[in-house]
Design a protein around this motif. Structure first.
Motif: not given
Length: 558
Positions: A406, A408, A459-460, A463, A466-467
């Motif tokens: 990921t 992270c 993964r999605a 992401t 984190r945005t």
């Protein structure tokens, strides 16, 4: 560099020509070899009064061959008093005692006129003639144990005091040009040796050793020093010892450069230099005068030894060794000028009394510049390598702290992040927030679509989360489909706002083509009483309650 050396040589040649005008002496020189003089006598030798007019002619610039059977030589010449200002003699003798008469008056005497254990040395003299009128006879008596040196003068002339001083200083021009350069090289090398431990310290040390010896040699060979320190034997033996030591010190430099080259046998050259010095020094201590006598062997050995060194350096240069290529110029120039000065001076082959060897320091300066340039290039390469290694280490460090799937932070990094957050909270007295996230019904994704799809969803999800986080807020993969967020938010309202925003965005945006939701448990660090165990328990309990309440929601735990 080469153009500069040519210009210097041209200037020196012109200077020598300007100062070498013939002195005014009436009539030719005549000479007589003899052993019939008196030791310490003050009277003109009787031989001069008897038949000096019939003696053979003597050429001051090119001494006629002597028989070698005698230790004394008498020289006579007519001197005119037409120009009373030209009353100063300038001359140099080597390993000879000398005394002079003008008419019947003894006006100069230096040295002992009998065999000695140690040499007289080499010394320039400036001597004023006694006052006289008309024409009289100048008589010179010289004594030497060595037939090679008997009767030889250096820069003999009769002129005004100002012109003689000019000649005296002109002969030291190469030395004056070389000494400041030598001192500068020593200073630079000492700085590099002292403050650059990663450099070629041994090479710097050898250069310092050679330059110190060379500068001492320059001082000993100068003429001006004799105006202040009239110790001819001291200067002679210092000069002789340094002449033997200079090749030894100089060859340590190519020895260091050629280290590791199987064909370069520099130890043999150094042993030859050292053995020659030991033999010459031992013989001199025994009174055999070998320091000077062995110069006939010294210069051929010097030429042969340095020719071999040049050959080895050429081989190394062809293999790509930059420093060996750079050292070729000073080795060739020093050797060539040294042999010219040495052979010409020892056998009186040159018409001038000026050393050219000091000019070799400019060729050596070329080598020093090449060393500094290579050192800078080496340091730049080292710096680039260090930067690459540091970058590689940083990447490896980050890789070891990052979840490969990921992107992270992983659980190993969580310990550091949590410790920093707790330390900051205790320092400021302000809490920090923690969110524990779990993707709802993630197991169905894996069971229905496979683990590849599950990985894509993770993964999605990471992401997207984190945005919505600030730079100071860290996202950690806690395990499986669970994630942790450490934030600098100090109030419950702000923490719940962030959690609800994330929850809404996950529900609104398809993850890898699948509509999903998440549950979030939130809590704040209790500054005075909290521990990591109680912190995690509260976040886990809140997440459990969110799941129990139907998922796709946020629950805060006090």
């Amino acid at each position: 560099m080469r153009q500069f050396l040519y210009a210097v040589l041209l200037i020196l040649c012109l200077s020598v020509g300007h100062c070498g005008e013939a002195a005014v002496l009436e009539g030719p020189w005549r000479y007589m070899e003899t052993n019939e003089t008196e030791n310490g006598g003050v009277n003109v030798p009787a031989l001069v009064r008897e038949n000096s007019e019939d003696w053979p002619l003597f050429d001051m610039d090119n001494r006629p061959p002597l028989s070698g059977k005698y230790q004394h030589i008498l020289l006579t010449v007519k001197v005119s008093g037409q120009d009373p200002q030209k009353n100063v003699l300038l001359f140099m003798t080597t390993k000879q005692a000398v005394r002079m008469w003008l008419g019947d008056e003894l006006f100069f005497s230096r040295g002992r006129f009998y065999p000695q254990r140690y040499d007289e040395g080499s010394q320039p003299y400036m001597v004023a003639l006694p006052a006289f009128e008309g024409e009289t006879q100048l008589v010179v008596e010289m004594y030497s144990d060595s037939p090679t040196h008997l009767g030889w003068f250096g820069m003999f002339s009769l002129d005004t005091e100002q012109m003689q001083m000019a000649r005296f200083f002109y002969s030291d021009i190469p030395l004056v040009m070389a000494i400041p350069v030598g001192i500068a090289i020593i200073f630079i090398m000492v700085l590099y040796y002292r403050f650059n431990p990663q450099g070629w310290r041994r090479l710097y040390g050898y250069i310092i050793l050679f330059m110190v010896a060379f500068c001492l040699w320059l001082f000993c060979v100068s003429n001006v020093k004799t105006l202040f320190w009239d110790y001819p034997r001291l200067w002679w033996y210092s000069l002789s010892i340094l002449a033997y030591l200079l090749p030894l010190a100089a060859n340590l430099i190519p020895r260091e450069l050629l280290k590791g080259k199987p064909y370069a046998r520099m130890d043999i050259v150094l042993w030859m230099n050292g053995l020659l010095f030991v033999v010459a020094m031992t013989g001199e201590i025994m009174g055999l005068h070998t320091m000077n006598a062995m110069m006939s062997l010294y210069y051929p050995m010097l030429a042969i030894g340095e020719s071999v060194v040049v050959y080895w350096c050429v081989r190394a240069a062809r293999e790509g060794d930059t420093l060996c290529r750079s050292v070729l110029l000073p080795v060739v120039v020093f050797t060539l000028l040294g042999v010219i000065d040495g052979v010409g001076g020892h056998f009186y082959l040159l018409p001038w009394h000026m050393y050219l060897t000091p000019l070799g320091i400019y060729a050596f300066l070329h080598f020093v510049v090449a060393i500094l340039r290579e050192q800078v290039r080496h340091e730049e390469d080292l710096l680039r390598s260090t930067v690459k290694l540091e970058h590689k280490a940083a990447l490896m460090q980050k890789k070891s702290e990052t979840d490969a799937l990921t992107g992270c932070w992983n659980r190993s990094k969580l310990k550091e992040l949590l410790a920093d957050a707790i330390a900051g909270a205790r320092k400021t007295g302000q809490p920090f927030g923690m969110l524990m996230l779990d993707i709802d019904f993630f197991k169905k994704i894996n069971d229905t679509y496979g683990h590849d799809t599950g990985d894509a969803v993770l993964r999605a999800f990471a992401t997207l989360v984190r945005t919505h986080l600030a730079k100071e807020q860290a996202c950690v993969r806690w395990g499986g489909e669970e994630f942790l967020i450490l934030t600098d938010i100090t109030e419950q309202a702000g923490l719940l706002a962030l959690a609800e925003k994330i929850c809404e965005q996950v529900a609104a945006v398809p993850l890898a083509g699948h509509k999903l939701t998440c549950s979030i448990g939130a809590t704040l660090w209790q500054v005075e009483t909290d521990t990591t165990d109680t912190l995690f328990k509260r976040a886990d309990d809140a997440l459990y309650q969110a799941k129990k309440d139907g998922r796709n929601c946020v629950v805060f735990s006090e």
